[in-house]
Scaffold this motif. Structure first.
Motif, PDB file in Angstrom:
ATOM      1  N   TYR A  79     -64.262  30.295  10.027  1.00 55.25           N
ATOM      2  CA  TYR A  79     -64.079  29.069   9.243  1.00 55.25           C
ATOM      3  C   TYR A  79     -63.001  29.228   8.166  1.00 55.25           C
ATOM      4  CZ  TYR A  79     -68.544  28.094  11.485  1.00 55.25           C
ATOM      5  OH  TYR A  79     -69.552  27.923  12.422  1.00 55.25           O
ATOM      6  N   GLY A  80     -61.965  29.982   8.514  1.00 49.30           N
ATOM      7  CA  GLY A  80     -60.835  30.120   7.600  1.00 49.30           C
ATOM      8  C   GLY A  80     -61.046  31.107   6.477  1.00 49.30           C
ATOM      9  N   ALA A  81     -62.024  31.999   6.609  1.00 53.58           N
ATOM     10  CA  ALA A  81     -62.315  32.954   5.529  1.00 53.58           C
ATOM     11  C   ALA A  81     -61.149  33.884   5.244  1.00 53.58           C
ATOM     12  CB  ALA A  81     -63.565  33.767   5.894  1.00 53.58           C
ATOM     13  N   HIS A  82     -60.284  34.115   6.254  1.00 54.45           N
ATOM     14  CA  HIS A  82     -59.187  35.072   6.075  1.00 54.45           C
ATOM     15  C   HIS A  82     -57.819  34.393   6.065  1.00 54.45           C
ATOM     16  CE1 HIS A  82     -62.356  37.953   6.895  1.00 54.45           C
ATOM     17  NE2 HIS A  82     -62.594  37.345   8.043  1.00 54.45           N
ATOM     18  N   LYS A  83     -57.790  33.091   5.823  1.00 53.54           N
ATOM     19  CA  LYS A  83     -56.515  32.378   5.896  1.00 53.54           C
ATOM     20  C   LYS A  83     -55.516  32.864   4.849  1.00 53.54           C
ATOM     21  CE  LYS A  83     -58.121  28.421   3.122  1.00 53.54           C
ATOM     22  NZ  LYS A  83     -58.353  26.959   3.141  1.00 53.54           N
ATOM     23  N   ASP A  84     -55.984  33.277   3.688  1.00 50.89           N
ATOM     24  CA  ASP A  84     -55.071  33.757   2.651  1.00 50.89           C
ATOM     25  C   ASP A  84     -54.369  35.045   3.084  1.00 50.89           C
ATOM     26  OD1 ASP A  84     -55.683  31.657   1.021  1.00 50.89           O
ATOM     27  OD2 ASP A  84     -57.200  32.730  -0.124  1.00 50.89           O
ATOM     28  N   ALA A  85     -55.044  35.845   3.894  1.00 50.74           N
ATOM     29  CA  ALA A  85     -54.454  37.101   4.359  1.00 50.74           C
ATOM     30  C   ALA A  85     -53.467  36.877   5.503  1.00 50.74           C
ATOM     31  CB  ALA A  85     -55.554  38.072   4.807  1.00 50.74           C
ATOM     32  N   CYS A  86     -53.577  35.714   6.175  1.00 45.14           N
ATOM     33  CA  CYS A  86     -52.795  35.506   7.394  1.00 45.14           C
ATOM     34  C   CYS A  86     -51.696  34.454   7.293  1.00 45.14           C
ATOM     35  CB  CYS A  86     -53.731  35.121   8.542  1.00 45.14           C
ATOM     36  SG  CYS A  86     -54.981  36.348   8.959  1.00 45.14           S
ATOM     37  N   GLN A  87     -51.850  33.449   6.433  1.00 47.41           N
ATOM     38  CA  GLN A  87     -50.977  32.277   6.514  1.00 47.41           C
ATOM     39  C   GLN A  87     -49.498  32.601   6.278  1.00 47.41           C
ATOM     40  OE1 GLN A  87     -52.362  29.435   3.631  1.00 47.41           O
ATOM     41  NE2 GLN A  87     -52.048  30.784   1.876  1.00 47.41           N
ATOM     42  N   ASP A  88     -49.208  33.573   5.430  1.00 45.31           N
ATOM     43  CA  ASP A  88     -47.805  33.904   5.176  1.00 45.31           C
ATOM     44  C   ASP A  88     -47.176  34.732   6.292  1.00 45.31           C
ATOM     45  OD1 ASP A  88     -47.637  32.573   2.733  1.00 45.31           O
ATOM     46  OD2 ASP A  88     -48.552  34.255   1.669  1.00 45.31           O
ATOM     47  N   LEU A  89     -48.006  35.170   7.238  1.00 45.94           N
ATOM     48  CA  LEU A  89     -47.505  35.976   8.356  1.00 45.94           C
ATOM     49  C   LEU A  89     -47.241  35.127   9.599  1.00 45.94           C
ATOM     50  CD1 LEU A  89     -50.029  38.953   8.018  1.00 45.94           C
ATOM     51  CD2 LEU A  89     -47.643  38.936   7.270  1.00 45.94           C
ATOM     52  N   LEU A  90     -47.621  33.851   9.554  1.00 42.28           N
ATOM     53  CA  LEU A  90     -47.505  32.987  10.725  1.00 42.28           C
ATOM     54  C   LEU A  90     -46.060  32.533  10.944  1.00 42.28           C
ATOM     55  CD1 LEU A  90     -50.605  30.709  10.091  1.00 42.28           C
ATOM     56  CD2 LEU A  90     -50.470  32.658  11.642  1.00 42.28           C
ATOM     57  N   LEU A  91     -45.705  32.386  12.210  1.00 41.58           N
ATOM     58  CA  LEU A  91     -44.403  31.855  12.604  1.00 41.58           C
ATOM     59  C   LEU A  91     -44.613  30.703  13.586  1.00 41.58           C
ATOM     60  CD1 LEU A  91     -42.281  35.086  13.315  1.00 41.58           C
ATOM     61  CD2 LEU A  91     -42.292  33.713  11.227  1.00 41.58           C
ATOM     62  N   PHE A  92     -43.781  29.649  13.438  1.00 45.01           N
ATOM     63  CA  PHE A  92     -43.819  28.519  14.366  1.00 45.01           C
ATOM     64  C   PHE A  92     -42.380  28.107  14.682  1.00 45.01           C
ATOM     65  CE2 PHE A  92     -47.755  28.167  11.868  1.00 45.01           C
ATOM     66  CZ  PHE A  92     -48.687  28.239  12.897  1.00 45.01           C
ATOM     67  N   TYR A  93     -42.214  27.504  15.838  1.00 49.43           N
ATOM     68  CA  TYR A  93     -40.866  27.151  16.295  1.00 49.43           C
ATOM     69  C   TYR A  93     -40.380  25.879  15.594  1.00 49.43           C
ATOM     70  CZ  TYR A  93     -36.873  26.733  19.410  1.00 49.43           C
ATOM     71  OH  TYR A  93     -35.593  26.670  19.907  1.00 49.43           O
ATOM     72  N   SER A  94     -39.211  25.971  14.975  1.00 48.85           N
ATOM     73  CA  SER A  94     -38.617  24.846  14.254  1.00 48.85           C
ATOM     74  C   SER A  94     -37.734  24.030  15.180  1.00 48.85           C
ATOM     75  CB  SER A  94     -37.786  25.362  13.071  1.00 48.85           C
ATOM     76  OG  SER A  94     -36.868  24.395  12.619  1.00 48.85           O
ATOM     77  N   ASN A  95     -37.968  22.715  15.229  1.00 50.86           N
ATOM     78  CA  ASN A  95     -37.157  21.835  16.077  1.00 50.86           C
ATOM     79  C   ASN A  95     -35.711  21.775  15.592  1.00 50.86           C
ATOM     80  OD1 ASN A  95     -36.800  19.739  18.165  1.00 50.86           O
ATOM     81  ND2 ASN A  95     -36.506  18.386  16.405  1.00 50.86           N
ATOM     82  N   ARG A  96     -35.499  21.721  14.293  1.00 47.61           N
ATOM     83  CA  ARG A  96     -34.145  21.600  13.752  1.00 47.61           C
ATOM     84  C   ARG A  96     -33.411  22.937  13.738  1.00 47.61           C
ATOM     85  NH1 ARG A  96     -32.732  16.843  11.473  1.00 47.61           N
ATOM     86  NH2 ARG A  96     -31.076  17.824  10.246  1.00 47.61           N
ATOM     87  N   GLN A  97     -34.120  24.022  13.396  1.00 51.12           N
ATOM     88  CA  GLN A  97     -33.457  25.327  13.292  1.00 51.12           C
ATOM     89  C   GLN A  97     -33.430  26.083  14.620  1.00 51.12           C
ATOM     90  OE1 GLN A  97     -34.426  27.656   9.737  1.00 51.12           O
ATOM     91  NE2 GLN A  97     -35.542  25.886   8.912  1.00 51.12           N
ATOM     92  N   GLN A  98     -34.211  25.607  15.583  1.00 50.69           N
ATOM     93  CA  GLN A  98     -34.233  26.198  16.927  1.00 50.69           C
ATOM     94  C   GLN A  98     -34.597  27.689  16.898  1.00 50.69           C
ATOM     95  OE1 GLN A  98     -33.228  24.259  20.093  1.00 50.69           O
ATOM     96  NE2 GLN A  98     -34.096  22.904  18.530  1.00 50.69           N
TER      97      GLN A  98
END
Length: 629
Positions: free
Chosen positions: A398-417
């Motif tokens: 239920y998101g207990a570890h989101k603070d430890a993980c959120q800055d490590l996430l990567l997602f594909y940018s439509n504009r920056q490709q």
């Protein structure tokens, strides 16, 4: 010879220990060797203030001797030894530990590292042996004693002889059965394997007489002849790599250790060498692999770190030391401060373990952030292998570890490709943009062509294209990032219109109400609603899900739990300014049948653009051909 009975209900305890406490027979050798190491520690400590000991650190050793004919395995040490009283107390009473008593006596003088603190490890020998004999001579004493027991009828004590101080543990192994092959503990390969697995970092050499071969002297060069001979061989490496100063260890040595320890032919992406001191002191050597094991995302994968206590391996996979979101990390942890239970096989849930786990989690996150900021190429390699696990860690519990993980996430940018972090997205948001836009789907190329994405791109707004099925759970868990809310471009209002534009759209919808009703009546239960949209740009129509669940979530539920899955309501959105919609409106008056065909055609196109399967591809194909005539 004197006959004695075990004290303190020892027989019942012994039976419990042999059949219940230890689950792996092979650990008996670890326990006996650890006790021998303790005995040497005591004499080495004595030698610091007693010149009569006559032994330096290099003189101490543990030896293994095998007599296959007699089915006998002997473990000997030249440690402090025991006198008669100590043998009766330490061997005649289960759970009476000489090592623990020694440590307690010395605690006020110096921090002595003693492994055997529970007094039961010696009795693990009875898991593999019919009888056990102990010959011991205490340092400073002239008399040696022999203790013998079969583990059931008490024990005997008698005087004997031994050249020097120390102890011999002589185990006569049980006969083999169909299920148990005790003879393997007499084989050189097995003893090497067990020493390497459990006792490789005991600080004293563990030696065994082995058979070797050499070239015979004076034999012709063209006809070499070899002869066998006996010689002592050291089985353990003695110095753990994690105990060394990181400045003294080269990259090749780290890589060799990683490959040999964890059976990975690939180089690790990152090596983390820790030495933490404080409330709980420990050393750790951690590795971030370059590739995911073949079974990483299966239930068969065993996560956790190898746990050592003073160089003796206690657990092969200690899950408590590694959070789920960083389960890909491999490595070892060694601490003298852990509270272990009676068998050393299981770790008690305690404050020390929690402290170590928190420190390890912080260090891993710090190293990953450093890699992300300073070596993007290597981080991308890491993310390709384990990015999905970081996402799972973010949304799990239920998101207990989101603070430890959120800055490590990567997602594909439509504009920056390219893949970017959430921080990079927020930092590059266009002026006036208030939301983090994302579109879930299976293909970045397909998502980039969605009408909503095209419309946002026209405003200078970036859209994150979600390709993993877990991606859609991330915004639901985080809710916001950098005080910016997330917005699913497929299911939510993009809020791109001014109040005046909204009024104009409402007026247009009222004007075209008859067309919207006609299309809904034509499509029937295929759609829940037909409405106009200002977000379609150059497209005539699109399909959006009813509030509550996206189409990607619908597909996911059908895959993982078909019985609980249910279809999401379809909403067909039309572009009032598109010529195809205008043609349909005109045909509604002049040729209602053709107008109905146009409605079905736009519905099919909207399904395809939303990456939804056509309910009847043959009918759709026939419809296209009919309209082409």
């Amino acid at each position: 010879m004197e006959k004695h009975q075990f004290k303190a209900e020892s027989q019942r305890l012994l039976d419990l220990m042999i059949h219940s406490i230890y689950t792996h027979q092979e650990i008996f050798l670890r326990e006996i060797i650890s006790n021998a190491s303790d005995a040497i520690d005591k004499l080495a400590y004595t030698a610091l203030t007693d010149d009569k000991v006559g032994l330096s650190r290099g003189d101490f050793a543990i030896t293994l001797s095998v007599d296959k004919d007699a089915r006998r395995l002997t473990v000997s040490d030249n440690g402090i030894g025991m006198d008669r009283q100590e043998m009766e107390e330490n061997l005649g009473t289960i759970c009476k530990s000489g090592s623990l008593g020694f440590k307690q006596a010395m605690e006020k003088q110096e921090d002595i590292d003693i492994i055997g603190q529970f007094g039961v490890g010696f009795y693990s020998a009875f898991m593999v042996a019919d009888s056990v004999s102990v010959i011991s001579k205490k340092y400073g004493s002239e008399q040696a004693y022999l203790w013998t027991s079969n583990g059931s009828d008490g024990y005997t004590m008698e005087e004997t002889t031994r050249d020097a101080a120390g102890t011999d543990i002589i185990m006569t192994l049980k006969a083999d059965t169909e299920d148990e092959k005790y003879s393997e503990f007499l084989e050189e390969y097995k003893l090497r394997e067990l020493v390497h697995k459990y006792s490789d970092y005991i600080r004293y050499p563990i030696r065994m007489m082995v058979t070797k071969s050499r070239l015979k002297e004076d034999c012709p060069e063209d006809k070499p002849e070899y002869e066998s001979y006996q010689d002592w061989d050291t089985l353990n490496s003695m110095v753990p790599l994690w105990q060394k100063n990181p400045k003294e260890v080269g990259e090749e040595e780290y890589e060799r250790f990683y490959r040999e320890k964890f059976y990975d032919f690939n180089k690790p992406l990152r090596t983390i060498h820790m030495n933490a001191e404080g409330t709980v002191s420990f050393r750790a050597l951690l590795f971030i692999p370059g590739k995911a094991p073949y079974d990483f995302y299966t239930k068969d994968y065993k996560q956790g770190l190898q746990l050592y206590s003073s160089g003796v391996m206690i657990m092969d996979n200690c899950e408590e030391l590694l959070p789920e979101h960083f389960r890909f990390v491999r490595g070892v942890v060694d601490s003298q401060d852990l509270s272990l239970n009676i068998s050393r096989e299981m770790l008690q849930h305690n404050r020390q373990v929690s402290i170590i786990a928190r420190n390890i989690e912080k260090k891993i996150k710090s190293e990953l952030l450093s890699m992300l900021e300073n070596d993007r190429e290597k981080y991308l390699q890491f993310y390709e292998a384990f990015g999905r696990q970081v996402k799972y860690g973010c949304v799990g519990d239920y998101g207990a570890h989101k603070d430890a993980c959120q800055d490590l996430l990567l997602f594909y940018s439509n504009r920056q490709q390219k893949l970017i972090t959430l921080k990079e997205y927020v930092d590059s948001m266009a002026e006036g943009q208030e939301k983090i836009y994302y579109a879930p789907g299976e293909s970045a190329d397909r998502l980039s062509k969605l009408p909503q994405v095209t419309a946002l791109d026209g405003k200078g707004y970036d859209v994150l294209l979600f390709g993993d099925e877990v991606d859609e759970f991330v915004p639901q868990t985080l809710m916001t990032y950098g005080e910016k809310k997330f917005c699913n471009v497929v299911t939510e209002d993009l809020e791109l219109q001014s109040e005046e534009e909204k009024k104009e759209m409402d007026a247009k919808a009222e004007e075209m109400k008859s067309l919207l009703t006609f299309v809904k009546d034509t499509l029937g239960d295929l759609v829940k609603e037909v409405r106009l949209s200002a977000n379609l740009g150059a497209f005539a129509a699109c399909m959006t899900p009813d509030a509550g669940m996206s189409f990607e979530m619908e597909k996911y539920m059908k895959r993982v739990n078909p019985d609980m899955a249910f279809p999401v309501g379809r909403i067909l959105e039309l572009n009032a300014d598109h010529e195809a919609v205008t043609a349909m409106e005109e045909a509604m008056v002049s040729d209602p049948e053709k107008a109905a065909d146009y409605a079905r055609l736009l519905y099919g196109q909207a399904e395809l653009m939303a990456d939804l399967p056509l309910e009847d591809p043959a009918a759709y194909t026939a419809l296209v051909c009919k309209l082409m005539k």
